[in-house]
Design a protein around this motif. Structure first.
Motif, mmCIF file in Angstrom:
data_model
loop_
_atom_site.group_PDB
_atom_site.id
_atom_site.type_symbol
_atom_site.label_atom_id
_atom_site.label_comp_id
_atom_site.label_asym_id
_atom_site.label_seq_id
_atom_site.Cartn_x
_atom_site.Cartn_y
_atom_site.Cartn_z
ATOM 1 N N VAL A 483 0.864 -1.174 0.000
ATOM 2 C CA VAL A 483 0.000 0.000 0.000
ATOM 3 C C VAL A 483 0.900 1.223 0.000
ATOM 4 C CG1 VAL A 483 -1.824 1.269 1.183
ATOM 5 C CG2 VAL A 483 -1.790 -1.229 1.277
ATOM 6 N N VAL A 484 0.798 2.033 -1.040
ATOM 7 C CA VAL A 484 1.654 3.211 -1.169
ATOM 8 C C VAL A 484 0.971 4.396 -0.502
ATOM 9 C CG1 VAL A 484 2.868 4.727 -2.762
ATOM 10 C CG2 VAL A 484 2.515 2.318 -3.355
ATOM 11 N N LYS A 485 1.665 5.004 0.418
ATOM 12 C CA LYS A 485 1.111 6.129 1.161
ATOM 13 C C LYS A 485 1.711 7.444 0.682
ATOM 14 C CE LYS A 485 -1.235 3.512 4.044
ATOM 15 N NZ LYS A 485 -2.701 3.544 4.127
ATOM 16 N N GLY A 486 0.869 8.433 0.469
ATOM 17 C CA GLY A 486 1.353 9.743 0.062
ATOM 18 C C GLY A 486 2.316 10.316 1.089
ATOM 19 N N VAL A 487 3.469 10.761 0.631
ATOM 20 C CA VAL A 487 4.502 11.248 1.545
ATOM 21 C C VAL A 487 4.018 12.463 2.326
ATOM 22 C CG1 VAL A 487 6.811 12.259 1.679
ATOM 23 C CG2 VAL A 487 6.381 10.348 0.131
ATOM 24 N N THR A 488 3.514 13.458 1.622
ATOM 25 C CA THR A 488 3.217 14.733 2.274
ATOM 26 C C THR A 488 1.891 14.711 3.022
ATOM 27 O OG1 THR A 488 4.439 15.810 0.497
ATOM 28 C CG2 THR A 488 3.105 17.219 1.899
ATOM 29 N N THR A 489 0.869 14.113 2.435
ATOM 30 C CA THR A 489 -0.436 14.129 3.114
ATOM 31 C C THR A 489 -0.415 13.296 4.392
ATOM 32 O OG1 THR A 489 -1.191 12.374 1.602
ATOM 33 C CG2 THR A 489 -1.788 14.646 1.061
ATOM 34 N N ASN A 490 0.358 12.216 4.408
ATOM 35 C CA ASN A 490 0.469 11.446 5.644
ATOM 36 C C ASN A 490 1.312 12.177 6.683
ATOM 37 O OD1 ASN A 490 -0.794 8.533 5.577
ATOM 38 N ND2 ASN A 490 -0.085 8.965 3.500
ATOM 39 N N TYR A 491 2.270 12.953 6.220
ATOM 40 C CA TYR A 491 3.036 13.830 7.119
ATOM 41 C C TYR A 491 2.092 14.844 7.767
ATOM 42 C CZ TYR A 491 6.398 17.643 8.199
ATOM 43 O OH TYR A 491 7.132 18.644 8.793
ATOM 44 N N LEU A 492 1.206 15.434 6.970
ATOM 45 C CA LEU A 492 0.227 16.379 7.506
ATOM 46 C C LEU A 492 -0.730 15.694 8.480
ATOM 47 C CD1 LEU A 492 -0.629 18.443 4.288
ATOM 48 C CD2 LEU A 492 0.789 19.167 6.221
ATOM 49 N N LEU A 493 -1.111 14.461 8.161
ATOM 50 C CA LEU A 493 -1.982 13.709 9.057
ATOM 51 C C LEU A 493 -1.299 13.487 10.406
ATOM 52 C CD1 LEU A 493 -4.553 12.097 9.643
ATOM 53 C CD2 LEU A 493 -3.495 10.127 8.503
ATOM 54 N N ALA A 494 -0.010 13.179 10.378
ATOM 55 C CA ALA A 494 0.738 12.994 11.626
ATOM 56 C C ALA A 494 0.779 14.293 12.433
ATOM 57 C CB ALA A 494 2.152 12.510 11.318
ATOM 58 N N LEU A 495 0.946 15.420 11.753
ATOM 59 C CA LEU A 495 0.934 16.712 12.435
ATOM 60 C C LEU A 495 -0.433 16.974 13.070
ATOM 61 C CD1 LEU A 495 2.857 18.826 9.771
ATOM 62 C CD2 LEU A 495 3.619 18.412 12.109
ATOM 63 N N LYS A 496 -1.490 16.619 12.357
ATOM 64 C CA LYS A 496 -2.837 16.783 12.904
ATOM 65 C C LYS A 496 -3.029 15.909 14.137
ATOM 66 C CE LYS A 496 -6.276 14.562 12.353
ATOM 67 N NZ LYS A 496 -7.279 13.744 13.077
ATOM 68 N N GLN A 497 -2.555 14.671 14.052
ATOM 69 C CA GLN A 497 -2.687 13.772 15.191
ATOM 70 C C GLN A 497 -1.945 14.307 16.416
ATOM 71 O OE1 GLN A 497 -1.277 10.048 13.609
ATOM 72 N NE2 GLN A 497 -3.271 9.476 12.773
ATOM 73 N N ARG A 498 -0.737 14.815 16.212
ATOM 74 C CA ARG A 498 0.021 15.380 17.326
ATOM 75 C C ARG A 498 -0.711 16.592 17.915
ATOM 76 N NH1 ARG A 498 5.414 16.110 18.854
ATOM 77 N NH2 ARG A 498 5.662 13.884 18.448
ATOM 78 N N GLN A 499 -1.248 17.432 17.053
ATOM 79 C CA GLN A 499 -1.929 18.628 17.540
ATOM 80 C C GLN A 499 -3.149 18.277 18.385
ATOM 81 O OE1 GLN A 499 -3.535 21.489 14.583
ATOM 82 N NE2 GLN A 499 -2.445 23.040 15.791
ATOM 83 N N HIS A 500 -3.733 17.115 18.097
ATOM 84 C CA HIS A 500 -4.927 16.709 18.835
ATOM 85 C C HIS A 500 -4.608 15.739 19.967
ATOM 86 C CE1 HIS A 500 -8.111 18.627 16.369
ATOM 87 N NE2 HIS A 500 -7.129 18.672 15.492
ATOM 88 N N GLY A 501 -3.331 15.728 20.404
ATOM 89 C CA GLY A 501 -3.003 15.051 21.640
ATOM 90 C C GLY A 501 -2.319 13.718 21.543
ATOM 91 N N ASP A 502 -2.071 13.212 20.336
ATOM 92 C CA ASP A 502 -1.359 11.939 20.222
ATOM 93 C C ASP A 502 0.129 12.208 20.410
ATOM 94 O OD1 ASP A 502 -0.161 9.552 19.510
ATOM 95 O OD2 ASP A 502 -1.549 9.149 17.865
ATOM 96 N N PRO A 503 0.743 11.694 21.477
ATOM 97 C CA PRO A 503 2.162 11.998 21.730
ATOM 98 C C PRO A 503 3.102 11.349 20.725
ATOM 99 C CG PRO A 503 1.369 10.363 23.296
ATOM 100 C CD PRO A 503 0.171 10.843 22.534
ATOM 101 N N SER A 504 2.666 10.255 20.117
ATOM 102 C CA SER A 504 3.508 9.546 19.138
ATOM 103 C C SER A 504 2.702 9.268 17.877
ATOM 104 C CB SER A 504 4.033 8.233 19.731
ATOM 105 O OG SER A 504 4.763 8.471 20.907
ATOM 106 N N PRO A 505 2.444 10.296 17.077
ATOM 107 C CA PRO A 505 1.615 10.097 15.878
ATOM 108 C C PRO A 505 2.224 9.053 14.959
ATOM 109 C CG PRO A 505 2.745 12.212 15.790
ATOM 110 C CD PRO A 505 2.945 11.669 17.170
ATOM 111 N N ASP A 506 1.372 8.167 14.501
ATOM 112 C CA ASP A 506 1.867 7.020 13.748
ATOM 113 C C ASP A 506 0.865 6.663 12.659
ATOM 114 O OD1 ASP A 506 3.418 4.864 13.063
ATOM 115 O OD2 ASP A 506 2.577 3.541 14.577
ATOM 116 N N PRO A 507 0.597 7.577 11.711
ATOM 117 C CA PRO A 507 -0.416 7.277 10.702
ATOM 118 C C PRO A 507 -0.013 6.072 9.858
ATOM 119 C CG PRO A 507 0.822 9.240 10.092
ATOM 120 C CD PRO A 507 1.234 8.873 11.479
ATOM 121 N N HIS A 508 -0.847 5.035 9.926
ATOM 122 C CA HIS A 508 -0.633 3.836 9.116
ATOM 123 C C HIS A 508 0.738 3.203 9.372
ATOM 124 C CE1 HIS A 508 -4.185 5.370 7.160
ATOM 125 N NE2 HIS A 508 -3.549 6.427 6.724
ATOM 126 N N GLY A 509 1.271 3.384 10.576
ATOM 127 C CA GLY A 509 2.553 2.775 10.897
ATOM 128 C C GLY A 509 3.749 3.444 10.260
#
Length: 702
Positions: A483-509
């Protein structure tokens, strides 16, 4: 006679210095074109600003072949580098690559007959030159172009210039490969002699790499015959030297750990911010726009207050991505660099024209994480070049086959969407590829590029914040676990997760270095710059507009509608504003639904000009009945034609180029022909005319 006082003299001297600096572009002082150019640019042999005369540059570095590139995303630059490398290793040419914007072209009429020029040119947008090729493009096509010896086009001033041309295009755009075609015509008209056919690569068909490989062999044959070249056995000759530094630790203050330039290394933010110098911007707000778990669409507010960055509706924001930790780990592991990932290395060009693509000294980890496009598609040519460094004979045999057999490569690599580390893992999973020189990695893997997103806000409403709307990308490979994950959009997703309280954002591993080099992005920051666009609202707000933007293609239109609402609120007359929007289901991925409904209600109250009208199309709302924006367009053909014909409305399309945009274009031609009683061919001509006059504008991607 008038007397000059001291102040007069000072002013005159300043004016004189400024005039000389302007007309020499700083060449007398050795000043870089970009005053914020990094110190590493000089350390690596790129003498920015030393001369804008390409012949002087070639003479100084003892070159007989220059490979110019016009590149927007780095792909054309990559192909230019590959051609220069191959010309040197196979044919003994003394090659250099050159950014088109680094040189002037008045003296091309003095180009010696025994030297060669390659032009590798990408077409950007709707048939436009890339940003770095604009001046060159306008110069060679200018009606009043004059060369250094006073010659004009009628004099055939370029009769000594022998050139080779390859274009990068996309057949889903109307002006397919127009850059290379038009430059070819212009140079030929000026008397230049093209060697071999002008090549054309098609990104829209997914054949760019194979188009390039199919073109270059006949080109080399033609060049060999024309120039009397002799082919020799190609042996790898590094362009860069890699020196591991025992005298420096990774935490030393002079070691770059992902910082893009010296100012950032020293903890300074200095503008202007551009494609060479990002602004580390705070993310003020982030949220999900979809209501389903297996798909993500992000809304983010990027704070640019105090940066002097500005934007207008329709512009783009560039996000500077960081590679996913999972892919960085895979890459350093397969090369056997795990124990050395934080070793400091200095990279230096072995040729005075070689430009190291990132600042050094740095570490292996930082180079891979922040600077190399390790997740990008792999070329057959790259795999063939790595065969010599395989850990064993069986791996070497497999790499040779992958590099030489087009169909086998397609089956095993292209169709699986494998990146380079994945290919090496599959070819040989037991032994590490420790013999691969890091220099060839730098040469063959292009520099990671910023990704551009349509701004989804209006500066009239929020001048200090930029909104972006981004669907998080992934490609699921049929019949494969990959499964190929978009480099930048998943990076943004990780930033969103961190902003909402996830101390170790890990989108899709994937994991990301959220805090950036030396924790300089701590507090939820992202590197950005702004690129201005021609995708603009009419200067007269009373002019009606029709917008077609399904999915995240609606992003710039949110900014357009915001702007017209603000103009109306300020008392300006605002024309009819019509939006055709499509998504899968109204309850799942209808982005900004509440905003559109509010604006429609305001429209009824006459607070948004004459009206705001929203037409929706849901492709999976009703089983067995797929509705798309082009169908809604046809259902409202009378309104569309009236606004275009009688009120000269502007027509905008944003989204997928391959299917939606092409079908909307065809549907509009049909609407015009049927409602004006003319042939379809004439309807198509009218649409082409609308494009030429900017009445029809597109912001599309493939």
């Amino acid at each position: 006679m008038a007397q000059f006082d001291t102040l007069d003299i000072i002013v005159l001297v300043i004016l004189l210095i400024g005039t000389v600096a302007y007309f020499t572009k700083g060449t007398y002082w050795g000043v870089p074109k970009d005053p914020y150019a990094n110190s590493y640019a000089f350390a690596n042999g790129h003498k920015a600003g030393k001369t804008r005369n390409i012949l002087e540059a070639m003479e100084e570095s003892d070159k007989n072949t220059v490979v110019f590139y016009g590149s927007q995303t780095g792909t054309a630059e990559d192909y230019a580098s590959r051609l220069a490398k191959e010309g040197s290793s196979r044919f003994g040419l003394k090659t250099m690559i050159a950014d088109l914007e680094d040189y002037d072209y008045e003296n091309l009429d003095t180009f010696p007959a025994d030297k060669l020029a390659f032009f590798v040119l990408a077409t950007y947008g709707e048939g436009e030159p890339t940003d770095n090729a604009v001046d060159f493009y306008e110069f060679v096509r200018g009606e009043d172009t004059t060369f250094s010896n006073g010659g004009t086009a009628d004099d055939k001033p370029l009769e000594n210039l022998k050139f080779v041309a390859f274009g990068l295009g996309n057949n889903t755009y109307e002006h397919y490969n127009s850059m290379v075609r038009n430059v070819d015509i212009a140079l030929t008209k000026l008397g230049a002699d093209r060697v071999g056919d002008a090549g054309e690569g098609d990104d829209g068909a997914g054949t760019m790499e194979e188009d390039f490989l199919a073109w270059k062999e006949p080109m080399w044959a033609a060049l060999t015959e024309k120039m009397g070249l002799e082919e020799r056995e190609a042996v790898y000759e590094p362009i860069f030297s890699i020196t591991e530094r025992d005298d420096l630790d990774a935490d030393a203050e002079e070691v770059y750990l992902g910082e893009p330039n010296k100012n950032h290394l020293e903890g300074k933010q200095k503008g202007p911010y551009n494609s060479h110098n990002p602004y580390i911007a705070p993310i003020a707000e982030s949220r999900e726009l979809f209501t389903i778990k297996d798909r993500n669409c992000l809304h983010m507010e990027i704070d640019i207050k105090g940066s002097n960055l500005s934007y207008e509706s329709g512009d783009h924001i560039a996000i500077w991505p960081t590679n996913a930790g999972r892919e960085v780990d895979r890459f350093v592991d397969v090369l056997g660099l795990v124990d050395k990932r934080h070793t400091v290395v200095s990279v230096r060009g072995l040729d005075p024209t070689a430009r190291v693509p990132f600042p050094t000294p740095t570490t292996y980890d930082a180079a891979v994480r922040y600077h190399l496009e390790i997740g990008g598609p792999v070329s057959r040519q790259f795999l063939a070049s790595l065969a010599a460094f395989a850990p064993n004979d069986s791996a070497k045999t497999e790499m040779v086959k992958l590099g030489s057999d087009k169909d086998y490569f397609s089956e095993k690599v292209s169709q699986q969407y494998l990146n380079i580390a994945q290919v090496l893992e599959r070819v040989e999973s037991t032994n590490r590829w420790t013999q691969i020189p890091f220099s060839i990695i730098i040469e063959q893997i292009k520099k990671i590029q910023p990704r551009y997103y349509s701004i989804s806000s209006s500066s009239l409403v929020q001048k200090d914040k930029i909104s972006i709307t981004a669907v998080v990308d992934e490609i699921r490979v049929p019949g494969s676990e990959n499964v190929v994950k978009g480099v930048t959009t998943n990076y943004l997703l990780a930033l969103k997760q961190r902003q909402h309280g996830d101390p170790s954002p890990d989108p899709h591993g994937l994991t990301y270095a959220i805090n950036g080099p030396r924790n300089k992005y701590d507090g939820i920051h992202v590197p950005v710059h702004v690129r201005h666009s021609n995708f603009k609202l009419p200067s007269d707000p009373s002019k009606p507009i029709i917008m077609v933007g399904p999915g995240s293609g609606v992003a710039p239109f949110r900014g357009f509608v915001q702007e017209r609402a603000a103009q109306s609120k300020a008392g300006e007359k605002v024309g009819q504003t019509v939006l055709f929007y499509g998504c899968r289901k109204s309850a799942e991925d209808f982005v900004y639904k509440d905003e559109w409904e509010f604006l429609a209600a305001q429209s009824v109250k006459k607070t948004l000009g004459s009206s705001f009208t929203l037409f929706t199309a849901f492709s999976r709302e009703t089983p067995g009945k797929k509705i798309y924006v082009q169908q809604r367009l046809e259902e409202n053909a009378a309104l569309v034609n009236e606004l275009l014909q009688k009120q000269k409305a502007n027509f905008y399309v944003c989204g997928d180029a391959a299917n939606m945009a092409r079908e909307v274009n065809a549907k509009l031609a049909k609407i015009i022909s049927e409602h004006r009683g003319i042939s379809l061919e004439k309807g198509e001509d009218i649409v082409r005319g609308m494009r030429s006059s900017n009445q029809y504008q597109e912001d599309v991607w493939s």
